[in-house]
Structure formats: structure tokens, C-alpha cells
Design a protein around this motif. Sequence first.
Motif, PDB file in Angstrom:
ATOM      1  N   LEU A 156       0.830  -1.214   0.000  1.00  0.00           N
ATOM      2  CA  LEU A 156       0.000   0.000   0.000  1.00  0.00           C
ATOM      3  C   LEU A 156       0.861   1.259   0.000  1.00  0.00           C
ATOM      4  O   LEU A 156       0.564   2.226  -0.703  1.00  0.00           O
ATOM      5  N   ILE A 157       1.921   1.244   0.799  1.00  0.00           N
ATOM      6  CA  ILE A 157       2.845   2.387   0.821  1.00  0.00           C
ATOM      7  C   ILE A 157       3.440   2.616  -0.556  1.00  0.00           C
ATOM      8  O   ILE A 157       3.555   3.754  -1.028  1.00  0.00           O
ATOM      9  N   LEU A 158       3.814   1.527  -1.225  1.00  0.00           N
ATOM     10  CA  LEU A 158       4.408   1.630  -2.559  1.00  0.00           C
ATOM     11  C   LEU A 158       3.411   2.224  -3.554  1.00  0.00           C
ATOM     12  O   LEU A 158       3.778   3.048  -4.403  1.00  0.00           O
ATOM     13  N   ILE A 159       2.145   1.829  -3.463  1.00  0.00           N
ATOM     14  CA  ILE A 159       1.110   2.388  -4.341  1.00  0.00           C
ATOM     15  C   ILE A 159       0.955   3.886  -4.104  1.00  0.00           C
ATOM     16  O   ILE A 159       0.875   4.684  -5.053  1.00  0.00           O
ATOM     17  N   LEU A 160       0.931   4.294  -2.837  1.00  0.00           N
ATOM     18  CA  LEU A 160       0.770   5.714  -2.508  1.00  0.00           C
ATOM     19  C   LEU A 160       1.974   6.529  -2.974  1.00  0.00           C
ATOM     20  O   LEU A 160       1.822   7.645  -3.492  1.00  0.00           O
ATOM     21  N   ILE A 161       3.173   5.979  -2.801  1.00  0.00           N
ATOM     22  CA  ILE A 161       4.372   6.678  -3.287  1.00  0.00           C
ATOM     23  C   ILE A 161       4.307   6.840  -4.798  1.00  0.00           C
ATOM     24  O   ILE A 161       4.623   7.908  -5.346  1.00  0.00           O
ATOM     25  N   PHE A 162       3.885   5.780  -5.486  1.00  0.00           N
ATOM     26  CA  PHE A 162       3.759   5.840  -6.946  1.00  0.00           C
ATOM     27  C   PHE A 162       2.778   6.937  -7.368  1.00  0.00           C
ATOM     28  O   PHE A 162       3.030   7.680  -8.334  1.00  0.00           O
ATOM     29  N   CYS A 163       1.667   7.057  -6.661  1.00  0.00           N
ATOM     30  CA  CYS A 163       0.684   8.114  -6.982  1.00  0.00           C
ATOM     31  C   CYS A 163       1.295   9.502  -6.829  1.00  0.00           C
ATOM     32  O   CYS A 163       1.071  10.393  -7.656  1.00  0.00           O
ATOM     33  N   VAL A 164       2.085   9.688  -5.756  1.00  0.00           N
ATOM     34  CA  VAL A 164       2.752  10.977  -5.546  1.00  0.00           C
ATOM     35  C   VAL A 164       3.757  11.246  -6.672  1.00  0.00           C
ATOM     36  O   VAL A 164       3.838  12.360  -7.192  1.00  0.00           O
ATOM     37  N   LEU A 165       4.516  10.227  -7.061  1.00  0.00           N
ATOM     38  CA  LEU A 165       5.502  10.388  -8.142  1.00  0.00           C
ATOM     39  C   LEU A 165       4.813  10.800  -9.445  1.00  0.00           C
ATOM     40  O   LEU A 165       5.301  11.680 -10.161  1.00  0.00           O
ATOM     41  N   MET A 166       3.690  10.164  -9.753  1.00  0.00           N
ATOM     42  CA  MET A 166       2.963  10.486 -10.979  1.00  0.00           C
ATOM     43  C   MET A 166       2.428  11.915 -10.947  1.00  0.00           C
ATOM     44  O   MET A 166       2.489  12.634 -11.953  1.00  0.00           O
ATOM     45  N   TYR A 167       1.909  12.328  -9.791  1.00  0.00           N
ATOM     46  CA  TYR A 167       1.363  13.683  -9.693  1.00  0.00           C
ATOM     47  C   TYR A 167       2.466  14.728  -9.829  1.00  0.00           C
ATOM     48  O   TYR A 167       2.337  15.700 -10.591  1.00  0.00           O
ATOM     49  N   VAL A 168       3.570  14.525  -9.118  1.00  0.00           N
ATOM     50  CA  VAL A 168       4.685  15.478  -9.187  1.00  0.00           C
ATOM     51  C   VAL A 168       5.309  15.463 -10.580  1.00  0.00           C
ATOM     52  O   VAL A 168       5.827  16.478 -11.048  1.00  0.00           O
ATOM     53  N   GLY A 169       5.218  14.308 -11.252  1.00  0.00           N
ATOM     54  CA  GLY A 169       5.767  14.203 -12.604  1.00  0.00           C
ATOM     55  C   GLY A 169       4.953  14.919 -13.660  1.00  0.00           C
ATOM     56  O   GLY A 169       5.322  14.900 -14.827  1.00  0.00           O
ATOM     57  N   GLY A 170       3.827  15.527 -13.279  1.00  0.00           N
ATOM     58  CA  GLY A 170       3.070  16.334 -14.225  1.00  0.00           C
ATOM     59  C   GLY A 170       1.675  15.839 -14.523  1.00  0.00           C
ATOM     60  O   GLY A 170       1.062  16.267 -15.502  1.00  0.00           O
ATOM     61  N   LEU A 171       1.156  14.943 -13.679  1.00  0.00           N
ATOM     62  CA  LEU A 171      -0.192  14.427 -13.899  1.00  0.00           C
ATOM     63  C   LEU A 171      -1.216  15.543 -13.687  1.00  0.00           C
ATOM     64  O   LEU A 171      -1.162  16.265 -12.697  1.00  0.00           O
ATOM     65  N   GLU A 172      -2.161  15.678 -14.619  1.00  0.00           N
ATOM     66  CA  GLU A 172      -3.137  16.761 -14.549  1.00  0.00           C
ATOM     67  C   GLU A 172      -4.195  16.469 -13.495  1.00  0.00           C
ATOM     68  O   GLU A 172      -4.495  15.321 -13.175  1.00  0.00           O
ATOM     69  N   TRP A 173      -4.805  17.535 -12.965  1.00  0.00           N
ATOM     70  CA  TRP A 173      -5.802  17.421 -11.911  1.00  0.00           C
ATOM     71  C   TRP A 173      -6.997  16.547 -12.295  1.00  0.00           C
ATOM     72  O   TRP A 173      -7.469  15.758 -11.470  1.00  0.00           O
ATOM     73  N   PRO A 174      -7.550  16.658 -13.502  1.00  0.00           N
ATOM     74  CA  PRO A 174      -8.691  15.792 -13.836  1.00  0.00           C
ATOM     75  C   PRO A 174      -8.392  14.309 -13.678  1.00  0.00           C
ATOM     76  O   PRO A 174      -9.256  13.531 -13.253  1.00  0.00           O
ATOM     77  N   VAL A 175      -7.159  13.904 -14.027  1.00  0.00           N
ATOM     78  CA  VAL A 175      -6.783  12.502 -13.876  1.00  0.00           C
ATOM     79  C   VAL A 175      -6.727  12.124 -12.402  1.00  0.00           C
ATOM     80  O   VAL A 175      -7.160  11.031 -12.006  1.00  0.00           O
TER      81      VAL A 175
END
Length: 364
Positions: A156-175
Motif C-alpha cells: 500500500l505504501i508503494l502504491i501511494l508513493i507511486f501516486c505521488v511520483l505520478m502527480y509530481v511528474g506532471g499528472l493533470e488534476w482531472p486525472v
Amino acid sequence: MFRTFSFRKFDYLLVFLVAALSYCGLLAIQNAAPELYDRQLKGLYIGLVTMLIVSTIDYHLILKIYWLYYIAAIALLALVLYVGSSGGGAQRWITLFGVTFQPSEGAKLLLILFFSQFIIDCRKRLPLIFHLLLCTVLALPPVYLIYKEPDLSTSLILILIFCVLMYVGGLEWPVVVCALAAAVPSMIWVIRTALLGGEQSILSEYQRNRILAWFHPEEFADTTAYQTMNSMMAIGSGGLYGKADNRVSSFLKTGFISESQTDFIFTVIGETFGFIGCCAVVVLIFLITTKCFLIAARAKDVPGRIIAAGMGAWIGLQSFMNIGVATGLLPNTGIPLPFVSYGLTSLVCLYAGLGFLINVRMQE
């Protein structure tokens, strides 16, 4: 190697905060398991040396072989399932060249390094939907391998870290909004199936029991909720200043709390150093996590931003989960408190990540 570095920007405050938190961990381990104190101190020395070495090597050079980190993470996690050693009902450790370590802790850092470069390369070449799909597909194997150990909390921690990485990497708000819209109902469904029972639940029996014990601790007071209830009583018994003088009987010395040097180290802090000690640890963790995200905000490029944010997510989320378990806020899951719990693999990997943070800071 040093042409882009400014050693005047070496983050002494961050190192001081982490050293203070590690010192709190040493004091707690000395109270919980004195025989492990020397090993933890040795791990701290190794971690500090690793941090200094990593901080002086340009992270752009390290990221040139980012695919190697992903392959190494998958190989080590897969190897655990075949030749790993067991303990506490889980198979999470492996011995190579005479050294025993926990690959799932190292995988967190390796995957942060991998995705910090892969996300950028992938976005340059693929449309958004394929970019998201490919990143998700690559994140699933390590999550699944850790889950099979079994280690649900780390997955679960790994999934949450991945989500943070994707968002900081430029994932748009709608996604992000769409992902939350899918994740929240899914979590509610998992909890509901755990409460109802039956073959439709995707959780194992012991995972289901932990969720049930979280909702109805009085019914599991002698089994699954035993640890958490004793943990809360021990923290409460510490009062304002704790029992460091040993004039009052200790819950820890009665043996009612197992794994007090790892998963329930916050219980040791609460009983030994009281409410003031708990607040000090929480404040230190909050300041360290905040520093990580401030470094991410000032990073000179996206890979540096992702590395710093990934470290902040790792430290902050894992700390929240560990303290939440010890205080009954979350279901019982076995996960260490960063820089505090006993464990050389976790400690050295965290200090290596700290070296990358300082590396990013000196080049901001």
C-alpha cells in the motif's frame, strides 16, 4: 562531478533533524531491546557514510542507468519468494554474500529512482493515456511481489508513493480526481467485504481479522487486537513525562507488547518519554517531511523534484501508518517507523535517500 554543485547549500538543518530523530530511535531501542542497540548504532554509522557518498555524486549520472534499478528491484523481490527466509508468518528477508536484508525496503528507493527518470522519458514519447497505462503496468509487478510475501502494508505504501511520483511528474488534476473517484469506492468495497466475510473478499483471513479487530477491538481483545490495545494502554501510562526513571512498572517489560523495537517503537517512546516525547517525534517527522517537499518545490528539474517528493511521501506516509497503528487509528499492519524502528536495511536505505535529497538541494 561537482561543477553544478553549491556546497553552501548543503542542508545541515535536514541532517540535524534526521540525526535527532535517529537518536530518539536509539534511546527507544535501548529501552525496548538493549541487545540490539549496538547493531542499530552500526547501521546508523553505515547510513551516514552512505548518505555522504551519495550526496556528492550528481544524481543525473546515477539516473542514466535507471532501468537497472527496476530490474534489480524485481529480481530481488522475486528471489525472496523462492529462497527468502521467513519470520513472523511472512517471507521478507534474503541472504546474499553473507548479508541478510529486506528487499522491499530497498525497492522503495530503487523504484523512486527509476520512475523519476522513466516518467519524463515516457511523457516525451507517448500520449497521456498510454503514458499512464505503461507506468501503471510497470508499477504493478513490484507491488504484487511484495503483497505475496505477504506484506500488504508495504505494498500500500508503494502504491501511494507511486501516486505521488505520478502527480509530481506532471499528472493533470482531472486525472487525479478520476483516480480518487475510483479509489475511494474500491477501498469502501474492500472494507465492506472484510466485514461481511465470504469468498468474495480479496483479503486473506488474517488481513480480514485485522480489519474486524479495528472496528470491533473488544471482540478481538485476546487475539488480533491484543497488540494494539496494549500499545494504547502503554502510551497512555507514560503520562506527560514518561517512565524513563523506571520508578513505575512498565508494560514493555511484562512482554505484553511484541515487536516493540520495530512495528511498535512509538509505543516505547510513549511509555518511556511520555506525551512530550511523542510530540517531539511527531514534530521531527513533520519537519523532515516538509523539508523534503520544499526541496522538491525548488528542484532545478523534474527528476530532482520527483526524487525529493518521493522521499517525502515515503517518510510521511509510512510514519503516519506506523503511528496510526500504535494509537489505534489504523488497522494493525507491520511497518517500521522511519529512522526510529530497529532495522538496518530500512535505516541504510532511508539515509541513502537522504543523500539524494541533499544532492538535489545542492543543485537547486
